[in-house]
Write an enzyme that holds these catalytic residues in place. Structure first.
Site, PDB file in Angstrom:
ATOM      1  N   HIS A 130      -7.501  -1.120   5.536  1.00 42.76           N
ATOM      2  CA  HIS A 130      -6.386  -0.272   5.967  1.00 42.76           C
ATOM      3  C   HIS A 130      -6.373   1.116   5.312  1.00 42.76           C
ATOM      4  O   HIS A 130      -6.634   2.100   5.976  1.00 42.76           O
ATOM      5  CB  HIS A 130      -5.052  -0.981   5.781  1.00 42.76           C
ATOM      6  CG  HIS A 130      -3.889  -0.234   6.352  1.00 42.76           C
ATOM      7  ND1 HIS A 130      -3.775   0.034   7.688  1.00 42.76           N
ATOM      8  CD2 HIS A 130      -2.805   0.325   5.756  1.00 42.76           C
ATOM      9  CE1 HIS A 130      -2.674   0.732   7.893  1.00 42.76           C
ATOM     10  NE2 HIS A 130      -2.073   0.920   6.752  1.00 42.76           N
ATOM     11  N   LYS A 176     -11.793 -41.959 -18.490  1.00 36.48           N
ATOM     12  CA  LYS A 176     -13.033 -42.521 -19.048  1.00 36.48           C
ATOM     13  C   LYS A 176     -13.258 -43.923 -18.509  1.00 36.48           C
ATOM     14  O   LYS A 176     -14.364 -44.309 -18.141  1.00 36.48           O
ATOM     15  CB  LYS A 176     -12.948 -42.544 -20.575  1.00 36.48           C
ATOM     16  CG  LYS A 176     -13.269 -41.193 -21.205  1.00 36.48           C
ATOM     17  CD  LYS A 176     -13.302 -41.320 -22.709  1.00 36.48           C
ATOM     18  CE  LYS A 176     -13.574 -39.953 -23.333  1.00 36.48           C
ATOM     19  NZ  LYS A 176     -13.170 -39.938 -24.740  1.00 36.48           N
ATOM     20  N   HIS A 212       1.513   3.781   2.044  1.00 39.87           N
ATOM     21  CA  HIS A 212       2.181   4.436   3.176  1.00 39.87           C
ATOM     22  C   HIS A 212       3.701   4.390   3.005  1.00 39.87           C
ATOM     23  O   HIS A 212       4.246   3.388   2.546  1.00 39.87           O
ATOM     24  CB  HIS A 212       1.792   3.765   4.488  1.00 39.87           C
ATOM     25  CG  HIS A 212       0.467   4.254   5.014  1.00 39.87           C
ATOM     26  ND1 HIS A 212      -0.331   3.495   5.820  1.00 39.87           N
ATOM     27  CD2 HIS A 212      -0.174   5.429   4.826  1.00 39.87           C
ATOM     28  CE1 HIS A 212      -1.413   4.193   6.118  1.00 39.87           C
ATOM     29  NE2 HIS A 212      -1.350   5.355   5.525  1.00 39.87           N
ATOM     30  N   ASP A 227      -0.313  -4.145   5.656  1.00 42.27           N
ATOM     31  CA  ASP A 227      -1.144  -3.710   6.775  1.00 42.27           C
ATOM     32  C   ASP A 227      -2.595  -3.966   6.403  1.00 42.27           C
ATOM     33  O   ASP A 227      -2.983  -3.726   5.263  1.00 42.27           O
ATOM     34  CB  ASP A 227      -0.926  -2.220   7.046  1.00 42.27           C
ATOM     35  CG  ASP A 227       0.462  -1.939   7.589  1.00 42.27           C
ATOM     36  OD1 ASP A 227       1.187  -2.922   7.877  1.00 42.27           O
ATOM     37  OD2 ASP A 227       0.830  -0.761   7.721  1.00 42.27           O
ATOM     38  N   HIS A 238       0.839  -1.206   0.000  1.00 42.95           N
ATOM     39  CA  HIS A 238       0.000   0.000   0.000  1.00 42.95           C
ATOM     40  C   HIS A 238       0.871   1.252   0.000  1.00 42.95           C
ATOM     41  O   HIS A 238       2.095   1.165   0.068  1.00 42.95           O
ATOM     42  CB  HIS A 238      -0.970  -0.006   1.182  1.00 42.95           C
ATOM     43  CG  HIS A 238      -0.324   0.026   2.533  1.00 42.95           C
ATOM     44  ND1 HIS A 238       0.312  -1.051   3.088  1.00 42.95           N
ATOM     45  CD2 HIS A 238      -0.221   1.013   3.449  1.00 42.95           C
ATOM     46  CE1 HIS A 238       0.770  -0.731   4.276  1.00 42.95           C
ATOM     47  NE2 HIS A 238       0.464   0.522   4.530  1.00 42.95           N
ATOM     48  N   GLU A 278       1.114  -8.796   9.440  1.00 40.80           N
ATOM     49  CA  GLU A 278       1.507  -7.685  10.310  1.00 40.80           C
ATOM     50  C   GLU A 278       0.963  -7.972  11.708  1.00 40.80           C
ATOM     51  O   GLU A 278       0.019  -8.766  11.859  1.00 40.80           O
ATOM     52  CB  GLU A 278       0.939  -6.364   9.786  1.00 40.80           C
ATOM     53  CG  GLU A 278      -0.589  -6.261   9.863  1.00 40.80           C
ATOM     54  CD  GLU A 278      -1.065  -4.943  10.480  1.00 40.80           C
ATOM     55  OE1 GLU A 278      -0.390  -4.450  11.402  1.00 40.80           O
ATOM     56  OE2 GLU A 278      -2.109  -4.445  10.056  1.00 40.80           O
ATOM     57  N   ASP A 297       6.117   3.994   4.996  1.00 35.59           N
ATOM     58  CA  ASP A 297       6.907   2.942   5.647  1.00 35.59           C
ATOM     59  C   ASP A 297       6.794   1.628   4.865  1.00 35.59           C
ATOM     60  O   ASP A 297       7.378   0.623   5.241  1.00 35.59           O
ATOM     61  CB  ASP A 297       6.517   2.761   7.121  1.00 35.59           C
ATOM     62  CG  ASP A 297       5.065   2.412   7.328  1.00 35.59           C
ATOM     63  OD1 ASP A 297       4.251   2.786   6.476  1.00 35.59           O
ATOM     64  OD2 ASP A 297       4.730   1.776   8.344  1.00 35.59           O
ATOM     65  N   HIS A 298       6.056   1.658   3.751  1.00 36.39           N
ATOM     66  CA  HIS A 298       5.955   0.481   2.892  1.00 36.39           C
ATOM     67  C   HIS A 298       6.458   0.741   1.464  1.00 36.39           C
ATOM     68  O   HIS A 298       6.767  -0.194   0.749  1.00 36.39           O
ATOM     69  CB  HIS A 298       4.514  -0.033   2.855  1.00 36.39           C
ATOM     70  CG  HIS A 298       4.081  -0.588   4.176  1.00 36.39           C
ATOM     71  ND1 HIS A 298       4.065  -1.924   4.459  1.00 36.39           N
ATOM     72  CD2 HIS A 298       3.725   0.041   5.320  1.00 36.39           C
ATOM     73  CE1 HIS A 298       3.688  -2.106   5.722  1.00 36.39           C
ATOM     74  NE2 HIS A 298       3.477  -0.926   6.266  1.00 36.39           N
TER      75      HIS A 298
END
Lengths: 600, 822
Positions: A157, A462, A70, A178, A68, A203, A72-73
């Site tokens: 999130h 078969k 943010h 997250d 995502h 997380e 910190d990611h």
């Protein structure tokens, strides 16, 4: 032995810069590439030298996945791709791809604005980095290469946040990033199917917390803002350009509408329009309520929130201002703070975490006399409030997700060691799976069972169907056939087909067995008794007495002979083919029980 | 140490020593260590400890505590190491038995905390700081530290293991430095015991049958030869070379990657430039023993060396060329393609790798292309450089990837299947192809290069990243082809390429992917910047829809694209190549562009396009663009008015750049090396100055610049300050502050500036007179302001005093605040 290896370079027993290296069956993936805002030097980025020592980055890493937007990611991404030199693909969802550069740009501007930041990426680098991004849709299986595939799941999130399943062959890892297991004002709850991965990397920010309802925090927030403007005070809300800001804007907008308030609300950054544009564009990523009301009124079209002009800060009377940056460490928010700090009627609400070295950190730790440049002291008389709006799964939510995905093992990241320890025990007890919590730099190695794909011939299927048993999805069935390997491929085929394909002649395999019977009569009579006995029991089979005295049941041949030493004992020689193994064994055990007494 | 910090230290040490006070933010501890390191570099550690006894108390307290947090324990170990780096301070701490307690066997080593990687890391870092003098060596030997470091080399944490290896090298170097200089004899009796022990351990590890142990030994040696360049390293290599060579006899060769790193580290060491010590033989053997993928980095490393035996260079180059040779042979029937390794028998190992699996084949080709790309621009690259076959190979690979190759061999068929649509190889090959544009190539091959690049640019299958690289490669080839043509006009062939290129560019400017539209615009900008004056280029461009499409992209929904469109259209306009959607040839259209740009500057919601407009305007002003030259004053006044209230500080900063260009034009250039230099400019004559100042007042430059001087965004304020200093020094002879200072005009202006300085920027400055401006210029302490603005805006918050205060203040704050995140 195939294995899965996980090494966190960041987020291992800490909440800082998420960066986790995962290696599955020789494929190397980097999960998130975050930065730590607490440092001004290279320590803000994960130490990538541990990857570069494996040779060229682009050769070593198969892809980077960003969960995502943010920082910190994703904050180290332009540094990693444009300065360290990673030139491979970067995967993220569409909203993340749209919003990520806005936040990176915002942070870059603040860093340059503040000055004194070393080794930072430029605007052009952010753009070049974003050009390497491949955007993915939810639940879309994306083939990174022939062997590696990834799939995104909704994580709540923030807008666009996703959990990712990474699969190589039959081995898979799910990384949650997250996530939030309870829906909030504009986003839904995280969801994943029962994908049973070998490993779930989750997380654990709130590993030991059961969080109170977010509604309470929201009510509290509105009450505080309302009280302040009612008494004529000004409210400053320092935010980063996107994310929390939009959430709080919706909150205030709705409240203003409901209460019919006229006090102006301003948003200081020029990015509002763009940010709100994206929230409108990605309406499908928001929760059901927002989507339902979208037709009548788009929640992101704000009636009460106007663009801020620097001159407005000096206007008399109450107002609410959202200003960047979120930690009061430079620019507009800090300037407004300085102006308003001296008045006890005013209030500053910090809706997020502040790192040491910022004014935000100082006032949150209760400092009220701040030293400014030129030996000036700023006395903070305004009210200072901290409100956490971060949307993470709490302990209950994490357990719920583990239950949903049913992984073979769990690995905890993005949390504090002590809290992780507690959750680890809980997971191990409740789900009977191994749970790991490596520190940064520590490698967890999980052995996995090799899984070899085998093709099944249509003929064999078969043949199986012809036996009248319909396949059931939930009931595994045994299937007999011959496994042949040709051109590095394995196939299960009928033995006839195998012989034909391999050009081999069939060999007959017969099992034989001797059964001793106490019978004083002649061999022929014994054989006749055997014949009539079997005929009476095996009504569905063809039991024959051949002219040479032997008895046959299908391929089974029974011959009676005299015992060489004991004339009162007869020896039955039983032999049968491999195909009639079941019947042969049955007959042998039957004969071993003896023959019924003949009527005398 | 600052007295304020000294005053705060006891309280802080008490907090750190109290296990009930959790230190949540470990960045604070890191910053604290940074500060101690700075302080001890400048002053005596011993004195500091004596003046601040709380520090020693903290260390001894931490030793006694059983439940101390791992963070504080790790911090204490590192702190003790920093202090003990000075020998007298080391002795002081030794007297108190602190160091054995912290680093000896009875310390954290035997505690439960040792299981925490941070503590082990702190122990190593502490010892690394401490190991600076002979006493430290005795200490390490006496307390069995070396054995612990040996075991930490295999630590479960990468960080700890790596730090342990570094520490071993550090100790080895220290140990060797401490012995009498001039001795560089073989490893043996005269080597210090500590060094002997480490070398013995390395030898043992090299003998080991387990790969991780061999890797550890090789890594220690790599660092040793990378860092230490004293003669003893030569003796060390002489001793270890046979052991390293023995590794090549094992199957598979253990730790091949580390082995390559070691050999490269040794061959680069200056000590070995004069002697051999069997080094080249080992390198040559390694090159032949390693797999093609493993040998690549070694080969490229060898080829980068300034001095190295010629045969080895040939062998190394052969390793790099082999994969591409295989590629060329796979297409053998292609006419006119010379081979790369003519006469050499095909390497079966190479073919095996290319045939074994898709990932092995792709990996090998990507690495090889990257290595050759790295080598191409270097002066020491192999000579003769096989430009033509390399180019042929790159084109062939690109053709395999897009499926247009017609292979003649089974290998070719296999490659075709493996590489079809492979983006990784396409990217690598395009990068390499772009780099090859620097050499001279036969025209026939150049034709093929353009053909393949055009194919890629046309292909609907090309991904955005591939297209970007194709555009970049195309640009390089176009520019180089003009260079080689040697005349002012473009070659006939280039003109033909352009004719085909523009329709493709048109198509790409309409791509649904913003990345592609942006790359296409960037390409257009670069091309027009270089070729804007070429008649053929102008003709081809104006004959296409490209200028019109670029104009349309000024309205693109994507901010990045709008910004690139502004730059591209601005560039086209500078070259007279601009076309508005309505009428390309009429001058009104140009006026239309100016107003379009002004519209973007005032209305665009994103910063990138506004910043781009300001850059274009600055360039136009600098280059005397027709629209600007027409009425420069009006232009500057309008632009300043539109952008002065911009929310993006970088737009305002760019505005100051424009103001400076304007100033320079009417006052004379500032020093080109230092545009804001204050000491150098020559003062302008007074008559001219008054006129200039009046002009500046008319365009309302002062209103903007003075407002910027008190801007909350520091770079803007700094730029404004520099500009005013430049102006003040230019106007120095006219300035009579004592006479002008008292005028009512300047008084009111000063009052307004005071308010601005206090952050109230609502009030305008009003109409100004040059005298008032001069007076204000003389009265503001611009030098003082400049000094202040040179610091970072958060320098107060980042100071050590502030750090200590923050750490103390956080103690009582609820834990929830601290543990939160984003």
């Amino acid at each position: 032995m195939p294995e899965i290896r996980v090494t966190p370079l960041g987020a291992g027993q800490d909440v800082g810069r998420s960066c986790i290296l995962v290696s599955i069956a020789g494929k190397n993936v980097m999960l998130d590439c975050g930065m730590h805002m607490g440092f001004n030097d290279d320590r803000r980025f994960p130490d990538f030298s541990y990857i570069t020592q494996n040779g060229r980055l682009t050769d070593f890493l198969d892809c980077v996945i960003i969960s995502h937007f943010h920082l910190d990611h994703c904050g180290a991404l332009p540094y990693f791709s444009e300065m360290v030199g990673y030139d491979g693909p970067i995967y993220m969802t569409h909203p993340t791809q749209a919003i990520c550069p806005i936040l990176l740009e915002d942070y870059r501007k603040i860093a340059v604005d503040k000055k004194g930041e070393a080794n930072f990426f430029t605007s052009q680098m952010i753009k070049d980095c974003m050009k390497k991004v491949v955007a993915v849709h939810l639940h879309q299986t994306v083939q990174v290469d022939d062997e590696l595939e990834i799939k995104a799941y909704y994580a709540g999130h923030v807008l666009g946040a996703a959990m990712f399943q990474i699969k190589v062959g039959s081995e898979s890892v799910v990384y949650t990033g997250d996530y939030n297991m309870t829906p909030d004002r504009h986003l839904g709850a995280a969801w994943i199917d029962k994908c049973r991965p070998n490993l779930l990397i989750t997380e654990s920010t709130y590993a030991t917390t059961i969080r109170d309802s977010k509604r309470c925090r929201e009510r509290d927030f509105l009450k505080k803002v309302h009280e302040t403007v009612e008494r004529g005070g000004k409210v400053l809300i320092p935010v980063f350009a996107l994310g929390r800001a939009q959430e709080l804007c919706i909150l205030l907008e709705t409240f203003w509408e409901r209460m019919n308030l006229k006090v102006p609300i301003y948003f200081s950054t020029g990015l509002t329009e763009k940010a709100n544009h994206y929230y409108k564009l990605f309406i499908t990523w928001t929760n059901q309520k927002i989507r339902k009301t979208f037709v009548q009124r788009n929640m992101f079209e704000f009636k009460h929130i106007k663009a801020f002009d620097r001159a407005f800060a000096d206007n008399p009377g109450p107002m609410v201002v959202f200003a960047t940056p979120g930690m009061l460490h430079a620019g507009q928010s800090l300037q407004i703070f300085r102006k308003w700090a001296g008045n006890e009627k005013n209030m500053v609400i910090m809706p997020g975490y502040c790192v040491q070295g910022t004014v935000g950190h100082k006032i949150l730790s209760g400092q009220r006399k701040l030293e400014m440049e030129g030996r000036q002291v700023l006395e903070v008389k305004m009210q200072v409030e901290y409100m956490s709006f971060s949307a993470h799964a709490d302990a209950k939510g994490i357990m719920q997700l583990v239950g949903q995905a049913e992984p073979e093992s769990v690995l905890l990241v993005h949390g504090e060691a002590k809290k992780m320890e507690f959750l680890k025990q809980k997971i191990e007890q409740e789900f009977r799976v191994n749970c790991y919590m490596p520190a940064n730099g520590e490698t967890v190695t999980l052995p996995t069972s090799p899984s070899i794909p085998v093709g099944i011939s249509l003929g064999l299927l078969k043949q199986e169907m012809a036996q009248g048993l319909l396949p059931e999805a939930k009931k595994p069935r045994l299937l007999h056939g011959t496994l042949i390997m040709k051109d590095s491929n394995l196939r299960l085929v009928s033995s006839e087909q195998a012989l034909k394909e391999l050009g081999l002649a069939e060999h007959q395999l017969r099992f034989t067995c001797r059964v001793h019977l106490h019978d004083t009569r002649k061999e022929q009579e014994t054989a006749m008794r055997v014949h009539s006995h079997l005929k009476s029991i095996l009504k569905d089979h063809c039991v024959q007495h051949l002219p040479d005295g032997s008895v046959t049941v299908e391929s089974i041949l029974i011959q009676a002979a005299a015992h060489s030493e004991d004339p009162g004992t007869k020896v039955l020689l039983v032999s049968w083919t491999y195909q009639d193994e079941e019947l042969g064994s049955y007959l042998t055990s039957l004969l071993k029980k003896g023959l019924p007494q003949a009527p005398s | 140490m600052d007295p304020e910090c000294s005053r705060l230290l006891p309280a802080l040490c008490a907090v750190l020593a109290d296990p009930r006070q959790p230190v949540v933010d470990d960045t604070c501890l890191e910053k604290l260590l940074d500060w101690f390191k700075t302080v001890t570099e400048a002053e005596s550690s011993l004195l500091m400890l004596q003046e601040n006894p709380c520090l020693v108390e903290l260390l001894s307290h931490v030793l006694k505590l059983q439940d101390v947090s791992s963070r504080v324990l790790s911090f204490s170990l590192r702190l003790a190491g920093i202090f003990a780096a000075q020998e007298n301070c080391f002795q002081y701490l030794q007297q108190g038995e602190l160091l054995p307690g912290l680093f000896g066997e009875a310390g954290p080593l035997s505690r439960a905390a040792w299981t925490v990687p941070t503590v082990r890391s702190g122990w190593i870092q502490g010892l690394c700081s401490l190991a600076q003098h002979p006493s430290a060596l005795h200490f390490l030997a006496d307390h069995g530290a070396i054995d612990t470091i040996f075991s930490l080399q295999g630590d479960s944490s990468l960080f700890v293991a790596s730090a342990a290896s570094q520490l071993l090298v550090h100790i080895l170097a220290l140990s060797m430095c401490s012995r009498a200089k001039g001795h560089s004899g073989p490893v043996g009796g005269d080597w210090p015991a500590c060094a002997q022990k480490i070398v013995g351990h390395i030898e043992e590890s090299l003998h080991s049958a387990t790969t991780p142990q061999v890797t550890q030994a090789l890594n220690v040696l790599t660092t040793t030869f990378g860092r230490c360049h004293s003669p003893w390293t030569e003796a060390l290599w002489t001793r270890l070379n046979p052991l390293v060579a023995c590794l090549l006899e094992r199957d598979p060769i253990p730790a091949a990657h580390s082995l390559v790193d070691l050999l490269l580290s040794v061959v680069r060491a200056p000590v070995f430039s004069s002697s051999d010590c069997g080094l080249w033989e080992t390198v040559a053997r390694t090159l032949s023993c390693l797999s093609p993928t493993q040998a690549g980095p070694l080969a490229v490393g060898i080829l980068k060396l300034q001095h190295c035996p010629q045969e080895l260079r040939a062998q190394a180059f052969g390793v790099l060329l082999q994969p591409l040779d295989c590629v060329l042979k796979a297409m053998a029937q292609a006419p006119g393609l010379p081979g790369l390794l003519d006469g050499a028998a095909g390497d079966s190992m190479m073919e095996d790798t290319l045939l074994s699996s898709k990932s092995a084949c792709v990996g090998l080709l990507c690495r090889t292309l990257a290595h050759l790309e790295e080598l191409q621009p270097l002066p020491q690259r192999p000579s003769p450089w096989p430009q033509a076959p390399l180019l042929g190979a790159a084109v062939t690979i690109l053709r395999f990837c897009d499926g247009s190759a017609v292979p003649a061999s089974s290998m070719g068929n296999h490659l075709c299947g493996t590489l079809a649509g492979c983006v990784r190889v396409q990217r690598a090959a395009l990068d390499f192809l772009g780099m090859l544009s620097q050499g001279t190539s036969p025209q026939e091959l150049v034709t093929q290069v353009f053909a393949v690049l055009l194919e890629y640019l046309k292909s609907p299958d090309s991904s955005p990243t591939v297209l970007k690289k194709a555009f970049q490669a195309m640009l390089r080839w176009l520019l180089s082809s003009a260079k080689t043509a040697g005349c002012s006009d473009l070659s006939r062939h280039t003109v033909l390429v352009l004719r085909e290129l523009f329709p493709v560019l048109q198509k790409r400017l309409c791509s649904p992917c913003w990345e592609v539209r942006d790359s296409a615009l960037e390409f257009l900008t670069h091309l027009s910047r270089n070729w804007g004056g070429q008649a053929d280029f102008r003709h081809a461009l104006l004959g296409s829809e490209v200028p019109k499409l670029a104009w349309q992209l000024l309205q693109d929904p994507e901010g990045y694209v709008r910004a690139s469109a502004v730059t591209a259209v601005g560039q086209l306009s500078s070259r007279g190549l601009h076309a508005s959607p309505t009428s390309p040839e009429h001058p009104e259209a140009q006026q239309g562009l100016l107003s379009e740009f002004l519209h973007i500057l005032s209305e665009d919601s994103e910063g990138f396009p506004r910043r781009a407009v300001m850059q274009v305007f600055t360039e136009w002003l600098r280059d005397g663009h027709a629209d600007v030259a027409h009425d420069t004053e009006q232009f500057v006044a309008t632009v300043l008015q539109v952008m002065s209230q911009d929310l993006d500080w970088e737009v305002r900063a760019q505005g100051l750049e424009l103001a400076l260009v304007f100033l320079a034009q009417i006052l004379g250039q500032p020093d080109p090396h230092c545009p804001y230099a204050v000491a150098l400019p020559k003062a302008a004559p007074p008559g001219l100055l008054t006129e200039v100042l009046q002009t500046l007042c008319r365009v309302r430059l002062f209103e903007f610049v003075f407002r910027a001087l008190f801007d909350c965004d520091r770079p803007v304020a700094q730029k404004s300050c520099d500009l005013l200093l430049f102006l003040r020094d230019k106007t120095a002879p006219c300035s009579h502050p004592q006479e002008a200072g008292g005028s009512p005009d300047s008084a009111s202006m000063e009052a307004t500036l005071q308010r601005w300085r206090a952050g109230e920027q609502g009030q305008p400055l009003g109409d100004l007179e040059p005298e008032a401006v001069l007076a204000i210029l003389g009265s503001i302490d611009l030098e003082g302001l400049q000094g202040m603005l040179a610091k970072s805006s958060d320098h107060m918050e980042r100071s050590p005093q502030s750090l200590l205060k923050d750490m103390l203040a956080t103690v009582h704050v609820l834990e929830e605040n601290e543990a939160d995140c984003y």
